[in-house]
Design an enzyme around this catalytic site. Structure first.
Site, PDB file in Angstrom:
ATOM      1  N   ARG A  63     -23.074  54.555  21.924  1.00 31.88           N
ATOM      2  CA  ARG A  63     -23.514  53.181  22.183  1.00 31.88           C
ATOM      3  C   ARG A  63     -22.407  52.187  21.848  1.00 31.88           C
ATOM      4  O   ARG A  63     -22.470  51.022  22.195  1.00 31.88           O
ATOM      5  CB  ARG A  63     -24.781  52.860  21.393  1.00 31.88           C
ATOM      6  CG  ARG A  63     -25.554  51.683  22.002  1.00 31.88           C
ATOM      7  CD  ARG A  63     -26.854  51.377  21.279  1.00 31.88           C
ATOM      8  NE  ARG A  63     -26.638  51.009  19.910  1.00 31.88           N
ATOM      9  CZ  ARG A  63     -27.086  51.673  18.848  1.00 31.88           C
ATOM     10  NH1 ARG A  63     -27.807  52.757  18.999  1.00 31.88           N
ATOM     11  NH2 ARG A  63     -26.831  51.252  17.620  1.00 31.88           N
ATOM     12  N   TYR A 114     -26.824  31.696  40.091  1.00 33.28           N
ATOM     13  CA  TYR A 114     -27.634  32.887  40.388  1.00 33.28           C
ATOM     14  C   TYR A 114     -29.011  32.757  39.729  1.00 33.28           C
ATOM     15  O   TYR A 114     -29.107  32.459  38.543  1.00 33.28           O
ATOM     16  CB  TYR A 114     -26.895  34.127  39.886  1.00 33.28           C
ATOM     17  CG  TYR A 114     -27.739  35.361  39.871  1.00 33.28           C
ATOM     18  CD1 TYR A 114     -28.335  35.828  41.038  1.00 33.28           C
ATOM     19  CD2 TYR A 114     -27.965  36.052  38.692  1.00 33.28           C
ATOM     20  CE1 TYR A 114     -29.129  36.967  41.017  1.00 33.28           C
ATOM     21  CE2 TYR A 114     -28.745  37.190  38.658  1.00 33.28           C
ATOM     22  CZ  TYR A 114     -29.334  37.637  39.827  1.00 33.28           C
ATOM     23  OH  TYR A 114     -30.118  38.758  39.801  1.00 33.28           O
ATOM     24  N   ASP A 202     -19.132  32.648  35.972  1.00 38.71           N
ATOM     25  CA  ASP A 202     -19.559  33.839  36.705  1.00 38.71           C
ATOM     26  C   ASP A 202     -18.647  33.948  37.933  1.00 38.71           C
ATOM     27  O   ASP A 202     -18.710  33.129  38.843  1.00 38.71           O
ATOM     28  CB  ASP A 202     -21.033  33.697  37.106  1.00 38.71           C
ATOM     29  CG  ASP A 202     -21.585  34.953  37.782  1.00 38.71           C
ATOM     30  OD1 ASP A 202     -20.800  35.672  38.432  1.00 38.71           O
ATOM     31  OD2 ASP A 202     -22.797  35.188  37.680  1.00 38.71           O
ATOM     32  N   LYS A 227     -21.494  44.266  42.622  1.00 42.05           N
ATOM     33  CA  LYS A 227     -21.213  43.654  43.915  1.00 42.05           C
ATOM     34  C   LYS A 227     -19.807  44.036  44.407  1.00 42.05           C
ATOM     35  O   LYS A 227     -19.544  45.179  44.687  1.00 42.05           O
ATOM     36  CB  LYS A 227     -21.406  42.138  43.807  1.00 42.05           C
ATOM     37  CG  LYS A 227     -22.733  41.732  43.136  1.00 42.05           C
ATOM     38  CD  LYS A 227     -23.909  42.207  43.943  1.00 42.05           C
ATOM     39  CE  LYS A 227     -25.276  41.686  43.568  1.00 42.05           C
ATOM     40  NZ  LYS A 227     -25.728  41.659  42.221  1.00 42.05           N
TER      41      LYS A 227
HETATM   42  C1  LIG Z   1     -23.583  35.719  41.074  1.00 40.35           C
HETATM   43  C2  LIG Z   1     -24.369  36.795  40.381  1.00 40.35           C
HETATM   44  N1  LIG Z   1     -24.235  36.945  39.058  1.00 40.35           N
HETATM   45  C3  LIG Z   1     -24.942  37.892  38.396  1.00 40.35           C
HETATM   46  C4  LIG Z   1     -25.821  38.738  39.039  1.00 40.35           C
HETATM   47  C5  LIG Z   1     -26.601  39.760  38.268  1.00 40.35           C
HETATM   48  O1  LIG Z   1     -25.991  41.003  38.381  1.00 40.35           O
HETATM   49  P1  LIG Z   1     -26.761  42.406  38.284  1.00 40.35           P
HETATM   50  O2  LIG Z   1     -27.713  42.475  39.429  1.00 40.35           O
HETATM   51  O3  LIG Z   1     -25.665  43.410  38.312  1.00 40.35           O
HETATM   52  O4  LIG Z   1     -27.494  42.394  36.974  1.00 40.35           O
HETATM   53  C6  LIG Z   1     -25.963  38.625  40.419  1.00 40.35           C
HETATM   54  C7  LIG Z   1     -26.893  39.507  41.130  1.00 40.35           C
HETATM   55  O5  LIG Z   1     -27.204  39.309  42.298  1.00 40.35           O
HETATM   56  C8  LIG Z   1     -25.221  37.620  41.113  1.00 40.35           C
HETATM   57  O6  LIG Z   1     -25.327  37.450  42.438  1.00 40.35           O
END
Ligand SMILES: Cc1ncc(COP(=O)(O)O)c(C=O)c1O
Length: 401
Positions: A63, A114, A202, A227
């Site tokens: 972990r 998001y 992000d 992604k």
């Molecule tokens: C811009 C963005 N940040 C964070 C996330 C969250 O990521 P995860 O689905 O890998 O938890 C997403 C998911 O669609 C996203 O589009």
């Protein structure tokens, strides 16, 4: 032939230079996170499937660390220009950053960030652990006004002055998901820092190949590696990266305490995806630019949002702070929500489905999610893949018509 017949071992060429070197990002993406070059040794890191490690070394328990994560973290850290930590998902990385804030945390966040990030914030705010306000992050003045209100707000959080987030946190996303708004990362970071706020970005849509927020002053950057970094819609994983030792230490502690760790298989898959990130992104963004231009001329399309279009409000800014405009775009169709749903479902080549960043084109009406808030009802988001652009256009055109 016996094992002794191999002859003298030839010395290997030196490994690629470390992060911060003169190597271009495309080369770093191919070469970072590999084992040291040794005759007969593997090119790729092992997938280390072990929860327990022999006593006496730095690594004791699965972990707290794993050699396969470390290979991935070396690669992402090198690309972002910091040190990276991997997590079970993008949202695990995001929540780990917020968990580093003192209580009650004070946050300013993009109104169209998001939706999972905003839902997470609503959840923790509902339990009194932070307060947040949303802003249009394309409006630099309004965003800095919101930061100054946070800085002046009464009620000190519990953290030591100067510790991460003690003066508040500005959470940026650029381009935003799904409206493709562009934030002035350098100006906002400098302004927020002046007022004592720290800044997180992000960077999922842009990837470190197109934008490096730590170079623009951000304290921490996060990714849904699910992604573009992974790139094949086959894995869920997240990453956070920073240059600050205190933030790295806090994130490391929180990952061990909260247990939001990635699996070694997943870490390996993301690292394999990163090897082709540059070529995938080049192809995807060339396709996106072409489709954005063609969609704009379509009689059933009322608006196209793509930062590469000269009339996008953030075009000049994106051209300055990004080395490409990416492969995400959004467009509105005549007829609102029902018409947009029908277009998504009629596509035969593009796949109607959520998520983004894979080699296959995905299309989705984001307004179908309740947490999305105030989106134009007919807005479709397109994550453009590597297919032939004329095939993609024929598909979209047929679905629209
Ligand atoms: C811009 C963005 N940040 C964070 C996330 C969250 O990521 P995860 O689905 O890998 O938890 C997403 C998911 O669609 C996203 O589009």
């Amino acid at each position: 032939m016996s094992i002794d017949d191999e002859g003298p071992r030839r010395p290997l060429s030196p490994p690629p230079r470390p992060p911060g070197s003169a190597l271009a990002p495309a080369s770093l993406a191919v070469h970072l996170g590999r084992p040291p070059r040794s005759p007969g040794g593997p090119l790729n890191p092992d997938i280390v499937l072990s929860s327990t490690f022999h006593q006496g070394g730095d690594l004791m328990y699965g972990r707290d660390g794993n050699p396969t994560w470390e290979a991935l973290e070396d690669a992402v850290g090198g690309l972002e220009g910091g040190q990276a930590l991997s997590y079970a998902s993008g949202l695990a990385a995001i929540s780990a950053v917020f968990e580093c804030l003192p209580v009650p945390g004070r946050v300013v966040i993009a109104a169209d960030a998001y939706n999972g990030t905003r839902r997470y914030l609503s959840d923790v705010a509902g339990r009194g652990r932070l307060r947040f306000r949303t802003v249009d992050i394309a409006d630099t003045e309004a965003t800095l006004d919101a930061c100054s209100e946070v800085a002046a707000a009464p009620g000190r959080p519990s953290g030591a002055p100067g510790s991460f987030g003690a003066g508040g946190l500005l959470w940026l996303e650029s381009p935003t998901n799904p409206l493709l708004a562009i934030a002035d990362l350098e100006a906002l970071t400098a302004g927020a820092h002046e007022m004592g706020l720290d800044v997180a970005v992000d960077n999922t849509f842009a990837t470190p190949l197109l934008q490096r927020p730590l170079d623009l002053g951000a304290d921490v950057v996060v990714h849904s590696a699910t992604k573009w970094l992974a790139g094949h819609s086959d894995v869920v994983l997240g990453v956070a990266a920073t240059r600050r030792d205190d933030v790295l230490a806090s994130l490391t502690t929180r990952r061990s305490l909260h247990g939001g760790i990635p699996g070694p298989w997943e870490a390996w898959l993301v690292l394999r995806g990163i090897r082709t990130l540059d070529v995938r992104m080049q192809r995807c963004q060339a396709n996106a630019a072409e489709l954005a231009g063609r969609l704009r001329g379509h009689p059933r399309v009322t608006g196209v949002r793509y930062p590469g279009l000269a009339d996008h409000p953030g075009h000049a800014l994106a051209a300055r702070q990004m080395s490409g405009f990416g492969a995400m775009l959004a467009f509105e169709v005549v007829g609102g929500a029902d018409a947009a749903e029908a277009v998504a479902l009629k596509c035969q080549l593009a796949t109607a489905g959520t998520s983004l960043g894979g080699v296959e084109t995905l299309i989705e009406r984001r307004g179908r999610w309740s947490g999305e808030g105030d989106l134009p009802p007919g807005l479709l988001r397109l994550s453009v893949g590597v297919e032939d652009v004329d095939d993609l256009w024929d598909d979209l055109d047929a679905a629209l018509s």
